[in-house]
Every structure is written in structure tokens, then in C-alpha cells.
Design a protein around this motif. Structure first.
Motif, mmCIF file in Angstrom:
data_model
loop_
_atom_site.group_PDB
_atom_site.id
_atom_site.type_symbol
_atom_site.label_atom_id
_atom_site.label_comp_id
_atom_site.label_asym_id
_atom_site.label_seq_id
_atom_site.Cartn_x
_atom_site.Cartn_y
_atom_site.Cartn_z
ATOM 1 N N LEU A 66 0.846 -1.188 0.000
ATOM 2 C CA LEU A 66 0.000 0.000 0.000
ATOM 3 C C LEU A 66 0.881 1.237 0.000
ATOM 4 C CD1 LEU A 66 -3.061 0.607 2.344
ATOM 5 C CD2 LEU A 66 -1.251 2.311 2.159
ATOM 6 N N PHE A 67 0.564 2.176 -0.871
ATOM 7 C CA PHE A 67 1.250 3.466 -0.883
ATOM 8 C C PHE A 67 0.250 4.538 -0.484
ATOM 9 C CE2 PHE A 67 2.022 7.505 -3.095
ATOM 10 C CZ PHE A 67 3.246 7.850 -2.529
ATOM 11 N N ALA A 68 0.656 5.399 0.459
ATOM 12 C CA ALA A 68 -0.214 6.484 0.904
ATOM 13 C C ALA A 68 0.592 7.749 1.111
ATOM 14 C CB ALA A 68 -0.928 6.101 2.197
ATOM 15 N N ALA A 69 0.014 8.886 0.738
ATOM 16 C CA ALA A 69 0.633 10.192 0.932
ATOM 17 C C ALA A 69 -0.252 11.037 1.846
ATOM 18 C CB ALA A 69 0.847 10.881 -0.409
ATOM 19 N N GLY A 70 0.279 12.167 2.262
ATOM 20 C CA GLY A 70 -0.490 13.058 3.123
ATOM 21 C C GLY A 70 -0.526 12.625 4.571
ATOM 22 N N ILE A 71 0.463 11.834 4.985
ATOM 23 C CA ILE A 71 0.521 11.346 6.360
ATOM 24 C C ILE A 71 1.113 12.427 7.259
ATOM 25 C CG2 ILE A 71 1.502 9.590 7.875
ATOM 26 C CD1 ILE A 71 -0.588 8.560 5.862
ATOM 27 N N GLY A 72 0.522 12.639 8.422
ATOM 28 C CA GLY A 72 1.037 13.593 9.390
ATOM 29 C C GLY A 72 0.882 13.065 10.799
ATOM 30 N N ARG A 73 1.555 13.686 11.727
ATOM 31 C CA ARG A 73 1.535 13.215 13.111
ATOM 32 C C ARG A 73 0.389 13.804 13.932
ATOM 33 N NH1 ARG A 73 5.550 10.853 16.394
ATOM 34 N NH2 ARG A 73 4.991 10.981 18.590
ATOM 35 N N ASP A 74 -0.139 14.941 13.518
ATOM 36 C CA ASP A 74 -1.101 15.682 14.341
ATOM 37 C C ASP A 74 -2.518 15.118 14.221
ATOM 38 O OD1 ASP A 74 0.943 17.354 15.202
ATOM 39 O OD2 ASP A 74 0.641 18.748 13.542
ATOM 40 N N VAL A 75 -2.667 13.855 14.550
ATOM 41 C CA VAL A 75 -3.979 13.208 14.570
ATOM 42 C C VAL A 75 -4.023 12.279 15.779
ATOM 43 C CG1 VAL A 75 -4.257 13.273 12.049
ATOM 44 C CG2 VAL A 75 -3.216 11.263 13.134
ATOM 45 N N SER A 76 -5.221 11.883 16.166
ATOM 46 C CA SER A 76 -5.380 10.906 17.245
ATOM 47 C C SER A 76 -5.948 9.621 16.666
ATOM 48 C CB SER A 76 -6.322 11.444 18.327
ATOM 49 O OG SER A 76 -6.570 10.440 19.301
#
Length: 230
Positions: free
Chosen positions: A21-31
Motif C-alpha cells: 500500500l502506498f499512501a501520501a499526506g501522512i502527518g503526526r497531528d492526529v489521534s
């Protein structure tokens, strides 16, 4: 870029089922706490019926490690390591929202999941046998050289991003606070591996879409379609 397994891996392990699986738009500021609870509950239920070593998914990887000449109780696949720690400590340490989610999914399915920051992969990533010249960066910052014949995740610069197949990832492409795009790989060898890997990838894609509004690109790999282009 692309990900896949060498023909020699498919020949040696014809029972292998793999999802990428390839995914973009990942960030840390989520729960993700409310999202991973259901997966942890599934893991707890499976462990209540017996230790992780008795799960068919784990037994299949133990047989594979023995086939590779490794002692299964010395070198465990990633999902067995997680389940073992979860059974003992009743929880896992929080690392990064994506890693925490993937760990929970991995435990629920008892299938190892690897997550790579694609910004630190050169050209491609392939599961193949090592030639002996590859370099591996530990999380402690030390450089190792996998033994010739060892199954590794290797990129175009001869860097090993995982050693002993599903045993230990490298610090080179570990997910960090600034990670934006990732490659996620799940691999299984048990009797219903093909079906279970498909379910795992679908569940993971749903979670990524819900949490990061991502539209992941997914492939279920096999000898006839061994590569994900991304």
C-alpha cells in the motif's frame, strides 16, 4: 518507484501472500486511540484462546524462519514480537499515529506489517536474498552488513531496510515526525494467507482514509503480478 519480491523468493516460498500500500499526506497531528481499540480487542480475544506461538499465522512464519536457517525463538517475525509484548504488558508504547495503527492491525491479524518512509528509499524496494555487500543502519546508528543469502528488503542503493525478512526494520526509512508518504507491506504464509492479507489491506486502507483523508494505492502481490508501482 516500485516494490516487489524477487523471483527466487516466490520460488522458495510459493505459499507467500503479500499486500503493498502506498499512501501520501501522512502527518503526526492526529489521534488514533479511538480507531485502534477495536483491533486491540481482537488481539486480546485471540490471545485469550492461547499464546501467540499457537496462532497459525505465527506458526507459518516460524516454519519459514527455520527454513531460512534461523532459530524461530531467537528471531521472531514482527507480529509475534508485538503480540508477545502486548500479552505481557497489556499495552504497547506509542510511537507515531501511523505506526501505532499499523501495530494494532498487525496484532489483530497476527500478520507482520512493515512501514517505510519512501523519501528515504532509493529507486525501488525489493524483498530478495542479500549479496553480502548491502548496508543496514540500526536504530542505534550502527552499520551492519547482512550475510549473503539472508532475506532482506533492499533498495537501489544496496541499503537493507529490513533484516531477516520480517524480523527487524532499519532506522534508515523509519517513520518520523516529518514523514509524508509511506509504503506499507503485509506478508503472510499460512493456509488462508491470501484471503487474510486482502482483508488486512482493505481494513488498513479504510483507516488511512478515515484518519488522513488518504486515497491509498493498494496491490495484492503474487508471482503473476509481483510489483506495485507508486
Amino acid at each position: 518507484m516500485h516494490f516487489g519480491h524477487s523471483p527466487e523468493i516466490w520460488t522458495a516460498f510459493p505459499e507467500l501472500a503479500a499486500g503493498a500500500l502506498f499512501a501520501a499526506g501522512i502527518g503526526r497531528d492526529v489521534s488514533v486511540e479511538s480507531r485502534i481499540g477495536k483491533f486491540n480487542t481482537t488481539a486480546q480475544s485471540r490471545l485469550a484462546a492461547g499464546p501467540e506461538s499457537e496462532l497459525p499465522e505465527i506458526q507459518a512464519w516460524r516454519r519459514a524462519f527455520s527454513k531460512m536457517g534461523l532459530k524461530p525463538t531467537q528471531y521472531r517475525c514482527a507480529s509475534e514480537q508485538l503480540l508477545r509484548r502486548f500479552r505481557q504488558d497489556k499495552a504497547l508504547p506509542r510511537i507515531h499515529p501511523l505506526i501505532d495503527l499499523c501495530n494494532a492491525v498487525s496484532m489483530a491479524f497476527a500478520i507482520p506489517i512493515a512501514v517505510f518512509d519512501v523519501a528515504h528509499i532509493a529507486d525501488h524496494l525489493e524483498v530478495r536474498h542479500a549479496g553480502g555487500q548491502e548496508t543496514y543502519l540500526t536504530f542505534a546508528g550502527e552499520i551492519e552488513h547482512p550475510e549473503a543469502g539472508e532475506v532482506i528488503f533492499a533498495d537501489g542503493a544496496d541499503r537493507a531496510h529490513a533484516r531477516r525478512w520480517t524480523n527487524r526494520q532499519s532506522g534508515t526509512s523509519a517513520v518520523r515526525d516529518d514523514t509524508k508518504a509511506v509504503l506499507i507491506v503485509a506478508e503472510a504464509l499460512h493456509a488462508s494467507a491470501g484471503q487474510d492479507v486482502g482483508k488486512l489491506m482493505a481494513a488498513l486502507a479504510d483507516e488511512l482514509d478515515a484518519i488522513w483523508s488518504s486515497a491509498p494505492k493498494i496491490a495484492v502481490l503474487g508471482p503473476a503480478s509481483p510489483r506495485l508501482e507508486f
